[in-house]
Design an enzyme around this catalytic site. Sequence first.
Site, PDB file in Angstrom:
ATOM      1  N   ARG A   8       0.820  -1.210   0.000  1.00 60.17           N
ATOM      2  CA  ARG A   8       0.000   0.000   0.000  1.00 60.17           C
ATOM      3  C   ARG A   8       0.853   1.259   0.000  1.00 60.17           C
ATOM      4  NH1 ARG A   8      -3.191   1.894  -2.611  1.00 60.17           N
ATOM      5  NH2 ARG A   8      -4.183  -0.151  -2.511  1.00 60.17           N
ATOM      6  N   LYS A  39       1.752  24.943  -4.246  1.00 56.62           N
ATOM      7  CA  LYS A  39       0.532  24.346  -3.693  1.00 56.62           C
ATOM      8  C   LYS A  39       0.660  22.823  -3.729  1.00 56.62           C
ATOM      9  CE  LYS A  39      -2.175  28.313  -5.200  1.00 56.62           C
ATOM     10  NZ  LYS A  39      -3.202  28.839  -6.111  1.00 56.62           N
ATOM     11  N   LYS A  60       4.272  39.377  -4.220  1.00 54.88           N
ATOM     12  CA  LYS A  60       2.862  39.179  -4.563  1.00 54.88           C
ATOM     13  C   LYS A  60       2.021  40.331  -4.012  1.00 54.88           C
ATOM     14  CE  LYS A  60       1.565  34.941  -5.094  1.00 54.88           C
ATOM     15  NZ  LYS A  60       1.103  33.545  -4.890  1.00 54.88           N
ATOM     16  N   GLU A  74       4.187  39.868  -9.096  1.00 47.26           N
ATOM     17  CA  GLU A  74       2.815  39.567  -9.511  1.00 47.26           C
ATOM     18  C   GLU A  74       2.049  40.875  -9.718  1.00 47.26           C
ATOM     19  OE1 GLU A  74       0.104  36.545  -7.398  1.00 47.26           O
ATOM     20  OE2 GLU A  74      -0.610  38.489  -6.674  1.00 47.26           O
ATOM     21  N   ASP A  78      -1.645  37.919 -13.229  1.00 48.36           N
ATOM     22  CA  ASP A  78      -2.517  37.095 -12.401  1.00 48.36           C
ATOM     23  C   ASP A  78      -3.987  37.328 -12.721  1.00 48.36           C
ATOM     24  OD1 ASP A  78      -2.971  35.233 -10.263  1.00 48.36           O
ATOM     25  OD2 ASP A  78      -3.573  36.921  -9.000  1.00 48.36           O
TER      26      ASP A  78
END
Length: 295
Positions: A98, A146, A178, A212, A233
């Site tokens: 597994r 992410k 950002k 960004e 973005d």
Amino acid sequence: MLTRQVIRKAVEAALEEDAPNGDITCATTIPLQAWGEVRLVARERGVMSGIDVFAAAFKMQNPEIVVTPAIADGERFEPGRMLATVSGPVRDLLTAERVALNFTQRMCGIATMTDTFVAAADQARTLPGYRVPRTYDATRIVDTRKTTPGLRPFEKYAVVCGGGHNHRYGLSDAVMVKDNHLAALAEQGIDMAGAIRHIREQVGHTTHIEVEVDRLEQIPAALDGGADTIMLDNFTLEDTRAGVDMIDGRAIVEASGTMTVERVPEVASTGVDVISVGALTHSVRSIDLGLDWVR
């Protein structure tokens, strides 16, 4: 990135998590001396990633287990294809299966999804008004941060197996300014161009700086500050084309924001250099692989 040490540490933790006090089922049902063989078989089409991780799960359970791969990472497979054979003590085969499958199925899922996005970006060449990117021969599909905590090396490696490229590995690898960074700087009276120049004075000459932007009006300041990459973005297609024109090869152009396979060809046709896709790692479906008993 995906070194033997990284594989060993993660697989050891996974085996310990799954059988902290041994495998009760195997201990009470399988004779200690029983020897067997299984085959890793594809239940659906996909792209291979993690064959060494698959082998490591068995070898770390018991070094006597023999794993013979029949495919290399990055290779496509069809349903029914035999991908590897595994032979050894049955108790250990069943205890490790597994963990081996969990790693490999997810990595194959990421590689397969990436392959689909790369193919979608290639479709841009057939669209009217297609523009060749300034930096690369074709628009690159890249991942993001992410990722699943603790599994980033595995997931980013799988993206490469699928024909994609890696964005920065982590926060230590590059400067990426950002919207929240810009908002915090604005509170201190520092504008975008000034912030980029200030960053450039503090970092080494090899450090990449990305900024960004979420509207066209911000691009001149990003260029004035000397950004190496400008991320558009959540831009519309019209604004993306306009942004590529404004940047005019003076920085790498990255498009980002809710990218889907259906949307990618048109975005790539605008001439952006890079399309970043968080879904490659945060919304992936594991590929169905099975271990079939041979003897």
